[in-house]
Design a protein around this motif. Structure first.
Motif, short mmCIF file in Angstrom:
data_model
loop_
_atom_site.label_atom_id
_atom_site.label_comp_id
_atom_site.label_asym_id
_atom_site.label_seq_id
_atom_site.Cartn_x
_atom_site.Cartn_y
_atom_site.Cartn_z
N SER A 99 32.05 40.58 38.29
CA SER A 99 31.32 40.40 37.03
C SER A 99 32.18 39.65 36.02
CB SER A 99 30.91 41.77 36.48
OG SER A 99 30.25 41.63 35.24
N THR A 100 33.47 39.99 35.98
CA THR A 100 34.40 39.32 35.06
C THR A 100 34.55 37.84 35.43
OG1 THR A 100 35.61 41.39 34.69
CG2 THR A 100 36.75 39.32 34.16
N MET A 101 34.60 37.54 36.71
CA MET A 101 34.73 36.16 37.16
C MET A 101 33.51 35.34 36.74
SD MET A 101 37.69 35.88 38.55
CE MET A 101 37.56 34.32 39.40
N ARG A 102 32.33 35.96 36.82
CA ARG A 102 31.13 35.24 36.37
C ARG A 102 31.19 34.95 34.87
NH1 ARG A 102 28.73 39.04 39.91
NH2 ARG A 102 28.12 40.38 38.16
N ARG A 103 31.66 35.93 34.10
CA ARG A 103 31.78 35.73 32.65
C ARG A 103 32.83 34.67 32.33
NH1 ARG A 103 32.91 41.64 30.70
NH2 ARG A 103 33.13 40.59 28.65
N LEU A 104 33.90 34.65 33.11
CA LEU A 104 34.94 33.63 32.90
C LEU A 104 34.39 32.23 33.16
CD1 LEU A 104 38.19 35.22 34.39
CD2 LEU A 104 37.94 34.23 32.09
N THR A 105 33.62 32.11 34.21
CA THR A 105 33.03 30.80 34.54
C THR A 105 32.11 30.33 33.42
OG1 THR A 105 33.14 31.28 36.91
CG2 THR A 105 31.62 29.55 36.22
N GLU A 106 31.29 31.26 32.91
CA GLU A 106 30.38 30.90 31.82
C GLU A 106 31.15 30.54 30.56
OE1 GLU A 106 27.94 34.29 31.41
OE2 GLU A 106 26.88 34.03 33.31
N LEU A 107 32.22 31.31 30.27
CA LEU A 107 32.99 31.07 29.05
C LEU A 107 33.72 29.74 29.11
CD1 LEU A 107 33.92 32.12 26.33
CD2 LEU A 107 35.76 33.36 27.49
N LYS A 108 34.30 29.40 30.27
CA LYS A 108 34.99 28.12 30.41
C LYS A 108 34.03 26.96 30.25
CE LYS A 108 38.74 29.81 33.40
NZ LYS A 108 39.34 29.80 34.74
N SER A 109 32.82 27.13 30.78
CA SER A 109 31.81 26.09 30.61
C SER A 109 31.46 25.93 29.13
CB SER A 109 30.57 26.45 31.41
OG SER A 109 29.53 25.53 31.17
N ARG A 110 31.37 27.05 28.42
CA ARG A 110 31.04 26.98 26.99
C ARG A 110 32.18 26.35 26.20
NH1 ARG A 110 31.12 31.23 23.05
NH2 ARG A 110 31.47 32.76 24.71
N LEU A 111 33.41 26.67 26.57
CA LEU A 111 34.57 26.08 25.88
C LEU A 111 34.59 24.56 26.02
CD1 LEU A 111 37.64 28.42 26.48
CD2 LEU A 111 36.94 27.40 24.30
N GLN A 112 34.20 24.09 27.18
CA GLN A 112 34.20 22.64 27.39
C GLN A 112 33.17 21.94 26.51
OE1 GLN A 112 33.56 22.05 31.59
NE2 GLN A 112 35.73 22.31 32.10
N ARG A 113 32.13 22.70 26.16
CA ARG A 113 31.07 22.09 25.35
C ARG A 113 31.33 22.21 23.85
NH1 ARG A 113 28.11 25.23 29.02
NH2 ARG A 113 27.46 26.64 27.36
#
Length: 624
Positions: free
Chosen positions: A575-589
Motif C-alpha cells: 500500500s505504501t509503495m502505491r502511495r509513493l508511486t502516486e506521490l512521485k507522479s504528483r511531484l513531477q507535475r
C-alpha cells in the motif's frame, strides 16, 4: 405458527455436530493436509476434488462451484431442509434438547421430517416383529425359497405387513403418531388403511441408517394391488430418484474399494452382500438415473489415478439390453469406469446364488466387461455382417457409442474392438465413424451454474450473477497478499492486536477483500462463535461466501504473532509503495517555482513515506 429456536441451543448444536462426520455420510472425504479434508463436491459434478472441509473451524467450501457454509447449511442444501428442520435433525443426532418458542408468524409444520423418520423407524420395528407370527408363515416360505435364513432376514431388516389393513395404523397411534403424520409418511392412506398389507417388506435407509421408506413385494395371489412391487410414495424423506436400497450397508465399502455394484432387486442386493460383494445397491421403484449416478460417484470420491468402477448387472434379454443402453446414455455422469456383468444363463444374482452358490456371484462380478463393449455388441449383432452394406450400417449405428467416449485416449482401442466385431479394416472403421460423427454432431447448450461461473477472460476469477461484488481470482499475484492476510485474520485472529496491527481498508485494492476487512474491523472478536458473527454481519452474498472460502483455505506456515506482524507489514508495504508511486507522479507535475508550498509539502510527505517503506521492508522480511 412459526417457531423460533433458542440461539444458545443453535450454537450448542453447531458445537456438538462434527461437520466431518455429518458430511462424511454423504461424501467420501480424504486427508488434504493442514487439518483439512477433501472430496468430490455433492452440489455439482466434478472429476477432481475441490470440496474442502475444515473440522477445526466447522466450515466447508467448494472451490469449484462456490457452495460453502457450516454444518447446518450443508444439511439444509443436501437434504432440502428448512433451517429449523436442519437444526432439529442435528439436535436429534447430538442429543441437544431444543427450546422452541412461537414468534407469532405463520409457517409450515415444523419438525415434520423428523416425525416421519421416527414413524418410519417405529414401522420398521413393527414389521420386523411380525415375521415370527403365525400369519407370517408365507413370509418365512418366501425367505427360505430365496435361499436366505432368519439371520439374513434380520440383518437386512426384512419385515412383514399383516393382511389386517389397520394393524400398523393402530400400533403407531398408540405410539403417539397422529393420522396426519402417518399419511405424510406414506404409512397409511387418507382412508385410514395401512399402505402396505399382506406383503414382504424391506426398509430403505439412507447412508446414515435412517429409514426413509419401504419396498414391498406381493406374496398373496389375492392381493388387491396389481403391481408385484410397490414402494413408499414420495414424502419429505423418500424421493425415489435419490435413494438406493442397501446404501446403509454399502456406503463404507463403496468408499473404501471405490467400487459400486448396481443390481435390480432387493433380494439381489442381499445375495451379493452375503456372497462377499458388499458394495451392492439397487434403485427403488424407478430406473437407475443421473441422481443415483452422482450419489455413487460422490461416495466413491476420487483416487487420482484410479477413479473407481461401477458394475451393472443386467439380464441378457431385450429388457436388459435396453437398460444397458439407458445407463450408457448416462455414462457422462460418471468419472468412474462403467462395466456390465451378465450371467450367460440369464440368472440374476439371487437365483445364481441359489443355484450355483456364493462363489458364482463373485465370479459374475469378476467377469464384468466394459459397458461400451456390451452395448456395442448388442448394436452390431442387429445387422447382417455377412453383407458389405450390413457391416457399414453396423459401424454407422455404433459410431455414436465411440464418439461419446469421455477419454480420448481410449478411442483407438474402441475403434479396434469395433473393427473386430464387424470384420473390417480399422482405418475404414475410423473413416466411417468420423464421417458419421460430423453429420450427427449435436449442439449442446450447457446452462450456467446457479452460484458461481468462471469468467471467460479469467481476469477476475469467478463472478456471481446478480450480485454487487466481483469474485477475486485466488491466483492473481497482484492481490495474493491481501488474500493471505485475510486468511490469517479470519483463522488466527488472536495473533493480531485490537487494531489489527494497523491495517486499514485502504490497504486492500480488491473490493471484495476490502468489504471483508471492514466487517472484521467492525466485529469485536469473541472466542466462541466469532466466524458465525462475521457471517451475520456481512451484507453481501459474495463477501459472505468468500469468507467461508478463506476460512477453509490452508495457510502457508504455522503462524505466530511475529509472522502475523510481518505479513501485515507486507500488506502495508504494498500500500505504501502505491502511495509513493502516486506521490512521485504528483511531484513531477508540481512546478516548485510556481507553487513552492505545495512542492514542499509533497516532498515532506515523500520523506515520511520513504521512512515508512524502509521500516516496513525490515518487518515484512519475516513473512518470506
Amino acid at each position: 405458527m412459526a417457531t423460533r429456536i433458542n440461539e444458545e441451543d443453535i450454537a450448542l448444536v453447531r458445537e456438538r455436530a462434527r461437520i466431518d462426520e455429518i458430511i462424511g455420510a454423504y461424501v467420501q472425504l480424504r486427508n488434504a493436509g493442514g487439518g483439512s479434508l477433501k472430496g468430490l463436491c455433492p452440489f455439482h459434478d466434478e472429476k477432481t476434488p475441490s470440496f474442502q472441509v475444515t473440522p477445526s473451524r466447522g466450515f466447508y467450501y467448494c472451490f469449484g462451484c462456490g457452495e460453502g457454509g457450516d454444518v447446518i447449511t450443508f444439511l439444509e442444501k443436501i437434504d432440502n431442509l428448512s433451517f429449523t428442520e436442519a437444526v432439529q435433525t442435528l439436535a436429534d443426532k447430538t442429543g441437544v434438547q431444543l427450546r422452541i418458542s412461537d414468534d407469532g408468524r405463520p409457517a409450515a409444520q415444523p419438525g415434520l421430517r423428523q416425525r416421519v423418520l421416527a414413524a418410519n423407524q417405529a414401522a420398521a420395528e413393527f414389521y420386523q416383529a411380525q415375521i415370527t407370527t403365525p400369519e407370517a408363515v408365507i413370509f418365512r416360505q418366501f425367505v427360505d425359497g430365496r435361499g436366505f435364513d432368519r439371520q439374513a432376514a434380520e440383518h437386512f431388516g426384512m419385515g412383514y405387513a399383516p393382511k389386517d389393513g389397520r394393524a400398523l395404523h393402530h400400533h403407531l397411534n398408540r405410539a403417539g403418531f397422529s393420522d396426519e403424520e402417518l399419511v405424510k409418511a406414506g404409512l397409511i392412506r387418507e382412508s385410514g388403511w395401512d399402505y402396505f398389507q399382506g406383503r414382504v417388506l424391506w426398509p430403505i435407509r439412507d447412508s446414515a441408517k435412517s429409514v426413509l421408506g419401504f419396498g414391498a413385494r406381493r406374496v398373496f395371489d389375492d392381493d388387491r394391488m396389481p403391481a408385484k412391487y410397490i414402494n413408499t410414495p414420495e414424502t419429505v424423506c423418500y424421493k425415489k430418484s435419490h435413494v438406493l436400497y442397501g446404501l446403509d450397508l454399502a456406503r463404507q465399502p463403496i468408499g473404501k474399494k471405490s467400487q459400486a455394484v448396481v443390481v435390480e432387486g432387493y433380494t439381489d442386493v442381499m445375495a451379493c452382500h452375503l456372497s462377499g460383494i458388499d458394495t451392492a445397491v439397487a434403485s427403488c421403484g424407478t430406473a437407475f438415473g443421473a441422481d443415483h449416478a452422482r450419489m455413487l460417484q460422490r461416495l466413491m470420491g476420487n483416487n487420482d489415478a484410479f477413479n473407481g468402477e461401477i458394475v451393472f448387472t443386467f439380464d441378457g434379454d431385450a429388457a436388459g439390453q435396453a437398460a444397458a443402453l439407458k445407463v450408457f446414455n448416462l455414462d457422462r455422469a460418471f468419472v468412474s469406469q462403467t462395466y456390465v456383468a451378465v450371467e450367460p444363463n440369464g440368472l440374476d444374482p439371487c437365483d445364481l446364488r441359489l443355484q450355483s452358490g456364493e462363489p458364482a456371484v463373485r465370479e459374475l462380478v469378476g467377469r464384468r466387461v466394459p459397458l461400451y463393449r456390451f452395448v456395442m455388441r448388442n448394436v452390431v449383432k442387429q445387422y447382417d455382417l455377412d453383407r458389405v452394406d450390413g457391416r457399414v450400417q453396423a459401424v454407422r449405428a455404433a459410431a455414436p457409442l465411440v464418439s461419446s467416449v469421455r477419454d480420448a485416449s481410449l478411442v483407438r482401442g474402441y475403434l479396434h474392438d469395433l473393427s473386430q466385431l464387424v470384420g473390417m479394416d480399422v482405418e475404414e472403421v475410423r473413416r466411417i465413424v468420423s464421417q458419421q460423427s460430423r453429420r450427427a454432431m449435436p449442439t449442446t447448450q450447457v446452462p450456467p451454474m446457479r452460484t458461481v461461473r468462471p469468467s471467460e477472460d479469467h481476469d477476475e476469477g469467478p463472478t456471481l450473477d446478480g450480485l454487487s461484488l466481483p469474485w477475486p481470482d485466488p491466483f492473481d499475484r497482484n492481490i495474493v497478499v491481501e488474500r493471505d492476510t485475510l486468511k490469517l485474520m479470519l483463522q488466527h485472529p488472536v495473533l493480531f492486536d485490537t487494531a489489527w496491527n494497523g491495517v486499514s481498508a485502504d490497504d486492500f485494492t480488491h473490493p471484495a477483500y476490502r468489504a471483508i476487512f471492514e466487517v472484521i474491523a467492525q466485529t469485536p472478536y469473541q472466542p466462541q462463535g466469532w466466524a458465525e458473527q462475521l457471517q451475520e454481519a456481512t451484507g453481501d452474498d459474495v463477501a459472505r461466501q468468500l469468507e467461508v472460502a478463506l476460512l477453509v483455505e490452508g495457510v502457508h506456515h504455522d503462524p505466530d504473532e511475529a509472522y502475523a506482524s510481518a505479513y501485515t507489514a507486507k500488506l502495508q508495504l504494498l500500500s505504501t509503495m502505491r502511495r509513493l508511486t502516486e506521490l512521485k507522479s504528483r511531484l513531477q507535475r508540481i512546478n516548485p517555482v510556481d507553487n513552492p508550498s505545495a512542492h514542499k509539502q509533497a516532498f515532506s510527505e515523500l520523506i515520511v513515506l520513504e521512512t515508512t517503506r524502509r521500516t516496513l521492508e525490515q518487518i515484512s522480511s519475516g513473512a518470506d
